[in-house]
Design a protein around this motif. Structure first.
Motif, short mmCIF file in Angstrom:
data_model
loop_
_atom_site.label_atom_id
_atom_site.label_comp_id
_atom_site.label_asym_id
_atom_site.label_seq_id
_atom_site.Cartn_x
_atom_site.Cartn_y
_atom_site.Cartn_z
N LEU A 87 0.83 -1.20 0.00
CA LEU A 87 0.00 0.00 0.00
C LEU A 87 0.87 1.25 0.00
N ASP A 88 0.25 2.40 -0.30
CA ASP A 88 1.01 3.65 -0.39
C ASP A 88 1.60 4.11 0.94
N ASP A 89 1.14 3.54 2.06
CA ASP A 89 1.72 3.89 3.36
C ASP A 89 2.85 2.92 3.75
N GLY A 90 3.20 2.00 2.84
CA GLY A 90 4.28 1.05 3.11
C GLY A 90 3.82 -0.28 3.68
N THR A 91 2.55 -0.39 4.02
CA THR A 91 2.02 -1.65 4.56
C THR A 91 2.08 -2.73 3.48
N ILE A 92 2.55 -3.91 3.86
CA ILE A 92 2.58 -5.05 2.96
C ILE A 92 1.58 -6.09 3.46
N ASN A 134 -6.20 3.24 -5.91
CA ASN A 134 -5.37 4.44 -5.80
C ASN A 134 -4.48 4.40 -4.55
N GLN A 135 -4.70 3.43 -3.65
CA GLN A 135 -3.86 3.26 -2.47
C GLN A 135 -2.88 2.09 -2.61
N VAL A 136 -2.90 1.42 -3.77
CA VAL A 136 -2.03 0.26 -4.00
C VAL A 136 -0.81 0.72 -4.80
N ASP A 137 0.39 0.53 -4.23
CA ASP A 137 1.62 0.88 -4.93
C ASP A 137 2.16 -0.28 -5.76
N GLU A 138 1.95 -1.51 -5.28
CA GLU A 138 2.53 -2.65 -5.98
C GLU A 138 1.71 -3.90 -5.75
N LEU A 139 1.57 -4.68 -6.81
CA LEU A 139 1.01 -6.03 -6.72
C LEU A 139 2.11 -6.98 -7.14
N ARG A 140 2.25 -8.06 -6.40
CA ARG A 140 3.31 -9.03 -6.71
C ARG A 140 2.72 -10.43 -6.68
N THR A 160 2.75 2.80 -8.78
CA THR A 160 3.02 4.10 -8.15
C THR A 160 2.93 5.28 -9.10
N LEU A 161 3.52 5.19 -10.26
CA LEU A 161 3.62 6.34 -11.16
C LEU A 161 2.46 6.46 -12.14
N TYR A 162 1.46 5.59 -12.02
CA TYR A 162 0.35 5.59 -12.97
C TYR A 162 -0.86 6.35 -12.44
#
Length: 123
Positions: free
Chosen positions: A29-34, A62-68, A99-101
């Protein structure tokens, strides 16, 4: 002969479901939570719905920075003696950085992820 043909179709249809059952996702998440050990459930509007154990979780994209997509670790011998590659290093994971999208681009990316990795049917 006909029974074999029908059995083949049934097995082909089951292949994506079997693959999905092993798919495990990680979300940052955008706050660093995994958030770990997730299974995709659905994507609707701007919300990604995932399953974690017995819990159903919803995340606005909009709060998701990365999906893995976390691949099962396999021990593989490399060319160098006593060295192993790909073990718990995440080198085989599929990583989707959002993040940049923009929100519209994130919608397209997440929709494609769910299309490429369809959720398993509910039991």
């Amino acid at each position: 002969m006909r029974a074999c043909w029908v059995a083949g179709i049934v097995l082909l249809g089951a292949a994506p479901v079997a693959a999905q059952q092993g798919d495990r996702w990680q979300l940052t998440l955008d706050d660093g939570t995994i958030v770990w050990e997730l299974r995709l459930v659905r994507f609707r509007g701007d919300t990604l719905v995932v399953q974690q154990g017995d819990s159903t979780l919803r995340f606005p994209i909009n709060q998701v920075d990365e999906l893995r997509l976390v691949r099962k670790a396999e021990r593989r011998q490399t060319a160098e003696p006593n060295r192993y590659g790909g073990v718990l290093g995440g080198s085989d994971d599929e990583v989707f950085r959002l993040t940049l999208y923009s929100l519209a681009e994130r919608r397209q990316i997440v929709a494609q992820i769910v299309k490429d990795h369809p959720p398993a049917p509910s039991p």
